[in-house]
Write a protein that holds these residues in place. Structure first.
Motif, short mmCIF file in Angstrom:
data_model
loop_
_atom_site.label_atom_id
_atom_site.label_comp_id
_atom_site.label_asym_id
_atom_site.label_seq_id
_atom_site.Cartn_x
_atom_site.Cartn_y
_atom_site.Cartn_z
N LEU A 7 19.14 -18.55 5.30
CA LEU A 7 18.53 -17.90 4.15
C LEU A 7 17.15 -18.46 3.95
CD1 LEU A 7 18.77 -16.00 1.71
CD2 LEU A 7 19.69 -17.94 0.41
N TRP A 8 16.19 -17.55 4.03
CA TRP A 8 14.79 -17.98 3.85
C TRP A 8 14.18 -17.05 2.85
CZ3 TRP A 8 9.72 -17.03 3.75
CH2 TRP A 8 8.86 -18.09 3.99
N ILE A 9 13.82 -17.55 1.69
CA ILE A 9 13.24 -16.71 0.65
C ILE A 9 11.74 -16.82 0.71
CG2 ILE A 9 13.10 -16.26 -1.81
CD1 ILE A 9 15.79 -15.60 -0.62
N ALA A 10 11.09 -15.69 0.98
CA ALA A 10 9.63 -15.68 1.14
C ALA A 10 8.96 -15.49 -0.20
CB ALA A 10 9.23 -14.54 2.08
N GLY A 11 7.76 -16.04 -0.29
CA GLY A 11 6.90 -15.74 -1.41
C GLY A 11 7.07 -16.64 -2.61
N ALA A 12 7.78 -17.75 -2.48
CA ALA A 12 8.03 -18.61 -3.64
C ALA A 12 6.75 -19.13 -4.25
CB ALA A 12 8.94 -19.76 -3.23
N ALA A 13 5.77 -19.43 -3.41
CA ALA A 13 4.54 -19.99 -3.92
C ALA A 13 3.40 -18.98 -3.87
CB ALA A 13 4.16 -21.23 -3.11
N TYR A 14 3.76 -17.70 -3.82
CA TYR A 14 2.78 -16.65 -3.60
C TYR A 14 2.42 -15.98 -4.92
CZ TYR A 14 0.88 -12.28 -1.82
OH TYR A 14 0.10 -11.20 -1.57
N ALA A 15 1.16 -15.80 -5.17
CA ALA A 15 0.73 -15.19 -6.41
C ALA A 15 0.02 -13.87 -6.15
CB ALA A 15 -0.20 -16.12 -7.18
N LEU A 16 0.37 -12.84 -6.91
CA LEU A 16 -0.29 -11.55 -6.85
C LEU A 16 -0.85 -11.23 -8.22
CD1 LEU A 16 2.24 -9.45 -4.77
CD2 LEU A 16 -0.15 -9.78 -4.19
N ASP A 17 -1.73 -10.26 -8.28
CA ASP A 17 -2.25 -9.80 -9.55
C ASP A 17 -1.09 -9.38 -10.45
OD1 ASP A 17 -3.56 -8.68 -11.64
OD2 ASP A 17 -4.51 -7.06 -10.52
N SER A 18 -0.95 -10.03 -11.59
CA SER A 18 0.20 -9.79 -12.44
C SER A 18 -0.10 -8.80 -13.56
CB SER A 18 0.69 -11.11 -13.05
OG SER A 18 -0.34 -11.71 -13.82
N GLY A 19 -1.28 -8.16 -13.51
CA GLY A 19 -1.63 -7.21 -14.56
C GLY A 19 -0.75 -5.98 -14.54
N TRP A 20 -0.23 -5.59 -15.68
CA TRP A 20 0.62 -4.42 -15.78
C TRP A 20 -0.22 -3.16 -15.85
CZ3 TRP A 20 5.88 -4.63 -15.37
CH2 TRP A 20 6.48 -5.89 -15.51
N GLN A 21 0.22 -2.10 -15.18
CA GLN A 21 -0.45 -0.81 -15.19
C GLN A 21 0.53 0.28 -15.62
OE1 GLN A 21 -3.00 0.02 -11.66
NE2 GLN A 21 -2.27 -1.94 -10.88
N SER A 22 0.00 1.42 -16.02
CA SER A 22 0.84 2.51 -16.49
C SER A 22 1.06 3.55 -15.39
CB SER A 22 0.20 3.20 -17.70
OG SER A 22 0.11 2.30 -18.79
N ALA A 23 2.22 4.15 -15.38
CA ALA A 23 2.55 5.21 -14.42
C ALA A 23 3.74 5.98 -14.98
CB ALA A 23 2.87 4.62 -13.05
N HIS A 24 4.29 6.88 -14.16
CA HIS A 24 5.54 7.57 -14.47
C HIS A 24 6.49 7.42 -13.29
CE1 HIS A 24 3.18 9.45 -17.68
NE2 HIS A 24 4.34 9.78 -18.24
N ALA A 25 7.77 7.62 -13.55
CA ALA A 25 8.78 7.52 -12.50
C ALA A 25 9.77 8.66 -12.60
CB ALA A 25 9.50 6.17 -12.58
N THR A 26 10.17 9.15 -11.44
CA THR A 26 11.25 10.11 -11.29
C THR A 26 12.24 9.49 -10.31
OG1 THR A 26 9.88 11.22 -9.63
CG2 THR A 26 9.94 12.19 -11.84
N PHE A 27 13.21 10.28 -9.83
CA PHE A 27 14.16 9.73 -8.86
C PHE A 27 14.57 10.79 -7.85
CE2 PHE A 27 16.71 11.29 -12.40
CZ PHE A 27 17.72 12.00 -11.76
N TYR A 28 15.09 10.33 -6.72
CA TYR A 28 15.57 11.22 -5.67
C TYR A 28 16.61 10.49 -4.85
CZ TYR A 28 12.96 8.88 -1.82
OH TYR A 28 12.50 7.99 -0.88
N GLY A 29 17.25 11.19 -3.93
CA GLY A 29 18.11 10.55 -2.94
C GLY A 29 19.58 10.49 -3.25
N GLY A 30 20.00 10.90 -4.45
CA GLY A 30 21.42 10.88 -4.78
C GLY A 30 21.91 9.53 -5.30
N SER A 31 23.11 9.52 -5.82
CA SER A 31 23.64 8.32 -6.47
C SER A 31 23.83 7.16 -5.50
CB SER A 31 24.98 8.64 -7.15
OG SER A 31 25.92 9.13 -6.20
#
Length: 250
Positions: free
Chosen positions: A13-37
Motif C-alpha cells: 500500500l502506497w498512498i501518493a500525494g501526502a505531502a502534495y499541495a494544490l490550489d485549494s481555492g473553491w470554485q462554483s459549478a454544477h453537477a449532473t449524473f450518468y451511468g446508472g446506479s
C-alpha cells in the motif's frame, strides 16, 4: 517486472500525494449524473481508461465539460466537491466526495447553457457517476450547484503502463497516477535507445513511433505540478503488446 493482471446524458500500500499541495481555492459549478446506479455506463470514455473498476478508479468518477477537460490534459485529475446548500438546500446532502476525471461531457450546441447544454463552453460542469453524485445530492434533483477544488490523488501501488499498438506504433495507456494525477509529458527509453518524448494520442494514451520490440522499457512521467518520476526497466525485454507494468509513484 511481471505484468499486473465514460458520458452520455449525464499488497503493498502506497498512498501518493501526502505531502502534495494544490490550489485549494473553491470554485462554483454544477453537477449532473450518468451511468446508472452501479456506474456501469461510465466504462470506457474519452480518457481511455477502459474498465474503471479494474483500473482502480471505482465509481467516484466524473465526466468533465469541455472547458475543464482541456482536450484530455485533465484526465486523471482529482476534484473534491460538495453540493452548494446555500443555493439549493432542498436537494443537497452534507459532506464531500472526491472524484477522478475519467471522461468528457460533450457540449450540446442545440440546447441553451442553462437548460440542457450544461457542458457547453465556457461552463464548468461535472457529469458524475451516479453513486458519486448521490453522496452529495438527492437523486431526484437531476442537477445541483456545487463548489469544487483540485486535490491530490491518492493511489495504491505505482503508476501503471499498458502497452498497446504494434511495432513502430507503441500506444501506452498511463493509469493510477498519484499526486496531481494529470499527465503533462511522457518520455520512453528502450535499452538500446536514448530518451524519446512521446506524444498524446488521446486521453491518457501516449504514442511512440520507434521500434522498441525486444528491449526493456523505461518511462519518465511528468504531471501538471512540474513533478517528474522515472521508472527504469519497468517492462522486461520480452514484453508483449497488451501487457501492463507497474512503475514508481509520485
Amino acid at each position: 517486472m511481471a505484468p499486473v493482471t465514460l458520458a452520455t446524458m449525464f499488497s503493498f500500500l502506497w498512498i501518493a500525494g501526502a505531502a502534495y499541495a494544490l490550489d485549494s481555492g473553491w470554485q462554483s459549478a454544477h453537477a449532473t449524473f450518468y451511468g446508472g446506479s452501479d456506474a456501469s455506463g461510465t466504462m470506457g470514455g474519452a480518457c481511455g481508461y477502459g474498465n474503471l473498476y479494474s483500473q482502480g478508479y471505482g465509481t467516484n468518477t466524473a465526466a468533465l465539460s469541455t472547458t475543464l477537460f482541456n482536450n484530455g490534459a485533465t484526465c486523471g485529475a482529482c476534484y473534491q466537491m460538495k453540493c452548494n446548500h446555500h443555493l439549493d438546500p432542498p436537494w443537497c446532502l452534507p459532506g464531500t466526495v472526491t472524484v477522478t476525471a475519467t471522461n468528457l461531457c460533450p457540449p450540446n450546441s442545440a440546447l441553451p447553457n442553462d437548460n440542457g447544454g450544461w457542458c457547453n463552453p465556457p461552463l464548468q460542469h461535472f457529469d458524475m457517476a451516479q453513486p458519486a453524485f448521490q453522496q452529495i445530492a438527492i437523486y431526484r434533483s437531476g442537477i445541483v450547484p456545487i463548489i469544487f477544488r483540485r486535490v491530490p490523488c491518492m493511489r495504491k501501488g505505482g503508476v501503471r503502463f499498458t502497452i498497446n499498438g504494434h511495432s513502430y506504433f507503441n500506444l501506452v495507456l498511463i493509469t493510477n497516477v498519484g499526486g496531481a494525477g494529470d499527465v503533462e509529458a511522457v518520455s520512453i527509453k528502450g535499452s538500446n535507445t536514448g530518451w524519446q518524448p512521446m506524444s498524446r494520442n488521446w486521453g491518457q494514451n501516449w504514442q511512440s513511433n520507434s521500434y522498441l520490440n525486444g528491449q526493456s522499457l523505461s518511462f519518465q512521467v511528468s504531471t501538471s505540478d512540474g513533478r517528474t518520476i522515472t521508472s527504469y526497466n519497468v517492462a522486461p525485454a520480452n514484453w508483449q503488446f497488451g501487457q501492463t507494468f507497474e512503475g514508481q509513484q509520485f
